[in-house]
Each structure stands twice: as structure tokens, then as C-alpha cells.
Design a protein around this motif. Structure first.
Motif, PDB file in Angstrom:
ATOM      1  N   ILE A  58       0.773  -1.174   0.222  1.00  0.00           N
ATOM      2  CA  ILE A  58      -0.122  -0.107   0.230  1.00  0.00           C
ATOM      3  C   ILE A  58       0.854   1.302   0.603  1.00  0.00           C
ATOM      4  O   ILE A  58       1.994   1.276   1.013  1.00  0.00           O
ATOM      5  N   TYR A  59       0.666   1.699  -0.910  1.00  0.00           N
ATOM      6  CA  TYR A  59       1.859   3.206  -1.073  1.00  0.00           C
ATOM      7  C   TYR A  59       1.328   4.406  -1.539  1.00  0.00           C
ATOM      8  O   TYR A  59      -0.255   4.355  -1.817  1.00  0.00           O
ATOM      9  N   GLN A  60       1.737   5.621  -1.429  1.00  0.00           N
ATOM     10  CA  GLN A  60       1.271   6.823  -1.675  1.00  0.00           C
ATOM     11  C   GLN A  60       1.645   6.897  -3.337  1.00  0.00           C
ATOM     12  O   GLN A  60       3.443   6.815  -3.531  1.00  0.00           O
ATOM     13  N   LEU A  61       0.528   7.825  -4.312  1.00  0.00           N
ATOM     14  CA  LEU A  61       0.777   7.605  -5.343  1.00  0.00           C
ATOM     15  C   LEU A  61       1.230   9.625  -5.491  1.00  0.00           C
ATOM     16  O   LEU A  61       0.705  10.315  -5.770  1.00  0.00           O
ATOM     17  N   HIS A  62       2.836   8.900  -5.243  1.00  0.00           N
ATOM     18  CA  HIS A  62       3.432  10.548  -5.089  1.00  0.00           C
ATOM     19  C   HIS A  62       3.310  11.171  -5.982  1.00  0.00           C
ATOM     20  O   HIS A  62       3.721  13.010  -6.037  1.00  0.00           O
ATOM     21  N   LYS A  63       3.675  10.824  -7.197  1.00  0.00           N
ATOM     22  CA  LYS A  63       3.107  11.876  -8.757  1.00  0.00           C
ATOM     23  C   LYS A  63       2.063  11.795  -8.725  1.00  0.00           C
ATOM     24  O   LYS A  63       1.798  13.290 -10.122  1.00  0.00           O
ATOM     25  N   SER A  64       1.104  11.946  -7.971  1.00  0.00           N
ATOM     26  CA  SER A  64      -0.639  11.928  -8.642  1.00  0.00           C
ATOM     27  C   SER A  64      -0.836  13.515  -8.017  1.00  0.00           C
ATOM     28  O   SER A  64      -1.083  14.343  -7.066  1.00  0.00           O
ATOM     29  N   GLU A  65      -1.872  14.495  -8.885  1.00  0.00           N
ATOM     30  CA  GLU A  65      -2.194  15.373  -8.133  1.00  0.00           C
ATOM     31  C   GLU A  65      -3.651  15.388  -8.430  1.00  0.00           C
ATOM     32  O   GLU A  65      -4.101  15.141  -9.612  1.00  0.00           O
ATOM     33  N   GLY A  66      -4.035  16.097  -8.053  1.00  0.00           N
ATOM     34  CA  GLY A  66      -5.818  16.319  -8.265  1.00  0.00           C
ATOM     35  C   GLY A  66      -6.478  14.775  -7.723  1.00  0.00           C
ATOM     36  O   GLY A  66      -5.963  14.324  -7.424  1.00  0.00           O
ATOM     37  N   PHE A  67      -8.113  15.035  -8.101  1.00  0.00           N
ATOM     38  CA  PHE A  67      -8.898  13.904  -8.663  1.00  0.00           C
ATOM     39  C   PHE A  67      -9.586  14.206  -9.103  1.00  0.00           C
ATOM     40  O   PHE A  67      -9.724  15.686  -9.807  1.00  0.00           O
ATOM     41  N   SER A  68     -10.779  13.392 -10.050  1.00  0.00           N
ATOM     42  CA  SER A  68     -11.851  13.773 -10.700  1.00  0.00           C
ATOM     43  C   SER A  68     -12.654  12.397 -10.345  1.00  0.00           C
ATOM     44  O   SER A  68     -12.182  11.218  -9.779  1.00  0.00           O
ATOM     45  N   LEU A  69     -14.023  12.883 -10.194  1.00  0.00           N
ATOM     46  CA  LEU A  69     -14.495  11.744  -9.466  1.00  0.00           C
ATOM     47  C   LEU A  69     -15.185  10.399 -10.909  1.00  0.00           C
ATOM     48  O   LEU A  69     -15.478  10.023 -10.389  1.00  0.00           O
ATOM     49  N   THR A  70     -14.377  10.749 -11.821  1.00  0.00           N
ATOM     50  CA  THR A  70     -15.388  10.051 -12.746  1.00  0.00           C
ATOM     51  C   THR A  70     -13.664   9.970 -13.917  1.00  0.00           C
ATOM     52  O   THR A  70     -13.001  11.399 -14.091  1.00  0.00           O
ATOM     53  N   ALA A  71     -13.326   9.119 -14.692  1.00  0.00           N
ATOM     54  CA  ALA A  71     -11.937   8.565 -15.468  1.00  0.00           C
ATOM     55  C   ALA A  71     -12.463   8.012 -16.525  1.00  0.00           C
ATOM     56  O   ALA A  71     -13.259   6.327 -16.273  1.00  0.00           O
ATOM     57  N   THR A  72     -11.754   7.679 -17.190  1.00  0.00           N
ATOM     58  CA  THR A  72     -11.430   6.601 -18.354  1.00  0.00           C
ATOM     59  C   THR A  72     -10.265   6.161 -18.272  1.00  0.00           C
ATOM     60  O   THR A  72      -9.504   6.449 -18.533  1.00  0.00           O
ATOM     61  N   PRO A  73     -10.366   4.751 -18.415  1.00  0.00           N
ATOM     62  CA  PRO A  73      -9.203   3.965 -17.759  1.00  0.00           C
ATOM     63  C   PRO A  73      -8.506   3.483 -18.611  1.00  0.00           C
ATOM     64  O   PRO A  73      -8.759   3.554 -19.852  1.00  0.00           O
ATOM     65  N   PHE A  74      -7.152   2.799 -18.010  1.00  0.00           N
ATOM     66  CA  PHE A  74      -6.808   2.448 -19.317  1.00  0.00           C
ATOM     67  C   PHE A  74      -6.983   0.740 -19.855  1.00  0.00           C
ATOM     68  O   PHE A  74      -6.981   0.864 -21.149  1.00  0.00           O
ATOM     69  N   LEU A  75      -7.855   0.278 -19.049  1.00  0.00           N
ATOM     70  CA  LEU A  75      -8.047  -0.742 -20.539  1.00  0.00           C
ATOM     71  C   LEU A  75      -9.388  -0.419 -20.554  1.00  0.00           C
ATOM     72  O   LEU A  75      -9.926  -1.905 -20.704  1.00  0.00           O
ATOM     73  N   ASP A  76     -10.360   0.809 -20.316  1.00  0.00           N
ATOM     74  CA  ASP A  76     -11.305   0.678 -21.062  1.00  0.00           C
ATOM     75  C   ASP A  76     -12.184   1.670 -22.232  1.00  0.00           C
ATOM     76  O   ASP A  76     -10.654   3.055 -21.642  1.00  0.00           O
ATOM     77  N   THR A  77     -12.403   2.419 -22.313  1.00  0.00           N
ATOM     78  CA  THR A  77     -12.812   3.725 -23.189  1.00  0.00           C
ATOM     79  C   THR A  77     -13.996   4.440 -22.666  1.00  0.00           C
ATOM     80  O   THR A  77     -14.135   5.117 -23.242  1.00  0.00           O
ATOM     81  N   THR A  78     -15.473   3.561 -21.900  1.00  0.00           N
ATOM     82  CA  THR A  78     -16.097   4.037 -21.110  1.00  0.00           C
ATOM     83  C   THR A  78     -15.573   5.203 -19.468  1.00  0.00           C
ATOM     84  O   THR A  78     -14.846   4.081 -19.337  1.00  0.00           O
ATOM     85  N   THR A  79     -16.071   5.892 -19.412  1.00  0.00           N
ATOM     86  CA  THR A  79     -16.029   6.894 -18.173  1.00  0.00           C
ATOM     87  C   THR A  79     -16.730   6.407 -17.223  1.00  0.00           C
ATOM     88  O   THR A  79     -18.090   5.573 -17.132  1.00  0.00           O
ATOM     89  N   HIS A  80     -16.102   6.170 -15.589  1.00  0.00           N
ATOM     90  CA  HIS A  80     -16.578   5.029 -15.125  1.00  0.00           C
ATOM     91  C   HIS A  80     -16.587   6.236 -13.647  1.00  0.00           C
ATOM     92  O   HIS A  80     -15.527   7.204 -13.952  1.00  0.00           O
ATOM     93  N   GLY A  81     -17.059   5.627 -11.941  1.00  0.00           N
ATOM     94  CA  GLY A  81     -16.456   7.036 -11.214  1.00  0.00           C
ATOM     95  C   GLY A  81     -15.161   5.948 -10.803  1.00  0.00           C
ATOM     96  O   GLY A  81     -14.559   5.071 -10.519  1.00  0.00           O
ATOM     97  N   VAL A  82     -14.483   7.006  -9.763  1.00  0.00           N
ATOM     98  CA  VAL A  82     -13.616   7.063 -10.048  1.00  0.00           C
ATOM     99  C   VAL A  82     -13.217   5.452  -8.570  1.00  0.00           C
ATOM    100  O   VAL A  82     -12.128   4.993  -8.902  1.00  0.00           O
ATOM    101  N   PHE A  83     -14.152   5.669  -8.172  1.00  0.00           N
ATOM    102  CA  PHE A  83     -14.067   4.573  -6.355  1.00  0.00           C
ATOM    103  C   PHE A  83     -14.353   3.052  -7.795  1.00  0.00           C
ATOM    104  O   PHE A  83     -13.919   1.857  -7.197  1.00  0.00           O
ATOM    105  N   ALA A  84     -14.966   2.918  -9.235  1.00  0.00           N
ATOM    106  CA  ALA A  84     -14.739   1.443  -9.711  1.00  0.00           C
ATOM    107  C   ALA A  84     -13.839   1.199 -10.543  1.00  0.00           C
ATOM    108  O   ALA A  84     -13.883   0.275 -11.440  1.00  0.00           O
TER     109      ALA A  84
END
Length: 162
Positions: A58-84
Motif C-alpha cells: 500500500i503506497y502513496q501515488l506521490h506523482k499524482s495531483e488532484g482528482f476527478s470523480l469520473t475517469a476513463t481507465p487504461f483498459l476501457d473507453t467508457t467513463t466510470h466513477g473513480v471508485f470503480a
């Protein structure tokens, strides 16, 4: 709620010095080896760790800044909620990887299948115990049918600072 503060227990040393082109999950990082240097004063906490094949980091994503509650992840072309998803731009930049334990020398663990950026602060180490941690028959949402090419999947710049 009150803020929560953690002190790293160690640091990752890996061949991944840039987010671009990194493997996105341990199965995509089969050939990558790194080390986890645990704080020397915490080395006694590694007693008995050699008996495990895998570790949950379990680690800190130390180069990540800010957030969005929705995102299109690397393995998909559809937007999902960040917690999914497992995208790095999250309300709390916390990452999780299950890596192979290859060996231990004092306070340094040699680890395989490393999908973690060099210099990443590690917050905790837990042993991977299949009866506790593996549920292969469970549903896994939008990931189903999208993992055939996981070994070739790589990070790009979609989650870096705008």
C-alpha cells in the motif's frame, strides 16, 4: 472528519522512472524487478516475511495531483466513477499492488512484477494470503472481458497534471 497522517515505512526502487510507458498492474510487469527499502528501525517488522510468495504493498501515488470523480481507465473507453477504477487521480492518492517476494537482505526486500514508480513511499506491507485475498469466482464489473491484453497495457499521460 479529521485528516489522517501516515509516515512511510519504506521506499520503492524500481526501473520505472517515468509514468509514461509503465505497466499498469503487476500482471503487466512480469519482467520488472525492484526493491523495497524498509526504514532500518522497522526491519524487525519483516521477521517471518520470507515465508510468503507475494506481498500486498500500500503506497502513496506521490506523482499524482488532484482528482476527478469520473475517469476513463487504461483498459476501457467508457467513463466510470473513480471508485470503480484503479486510476491514480483519486481523492486520496493511495495505490495497492500485489508483488512477488523474491528475497530479503536485512531491511531490503527484492520484489518482482513491479508496477510502481521509482521513489514511491510505501505506507504498509501485508502478506498476501490466498484464502483471505483471492476470490476468483467473484464478479469484477467492467474489467470482465478486458484483461486479455493486460501484459501489453502501459500507462500514458491521461492522469498526469493538466
Amino acid at each position: 472528519m479529521e485528516p489522517v497522517t501516515y509516515q512511510p515505512v519504506g521506499i520503492i526502487h524500481s526501473p520505472h522512472t517515468s509514468l509514461a510507458g509503465m505497466p499498469i498492474q503487476p500482471p503487466a510487469a512480469k519482467s520488472f524487478i525492484g526493491t523495497l527499502e524498509v526504514q532500518p528501525e522497522l526491519a524487525d517488522g519483516l521477521t517471518g516475511i520470507e515465508g510468503f510468495t507475494r506481498l500486498i504493498l500500500i503506497y502513496q501515488l506521490h506523482k499524482s495531483e488532484g482528482f476527478s470523480l469520473t475517469a476513463t481507465p487504461f483498459l476501457d473507453t467508457t467513463t466510470h466513477g473513480v471508485f470503480a477504477t484503479r486510476v491514480p487521480r483519486r481523492p486520496n492518492q493511495i495505490g495497492l499492488s500485489v508483488v512477488k517476494l523474491l528475497g530479503r537482505k536485512g531491511n531490503v526486500l527484492e520484489i518482482g512484477e513491479v508496477d510502481i514508480l521509482d521513489g514511491t513511499p510505501v505506507l504498509d506491507i501485508k502478506p498476501y494470503v490466498p484464502p483471505f485475498d483471492a476470490y476468483p469466482q467473484e464478479r469484477y464489473g467492467w474489467f470482465e472481458g478486458k484483461l486479455d491484453d493486460i501484459e501489453a497495457a502501459r500507462s500514458d499521460d491521461r492522469f498526469t497534471k493538466n
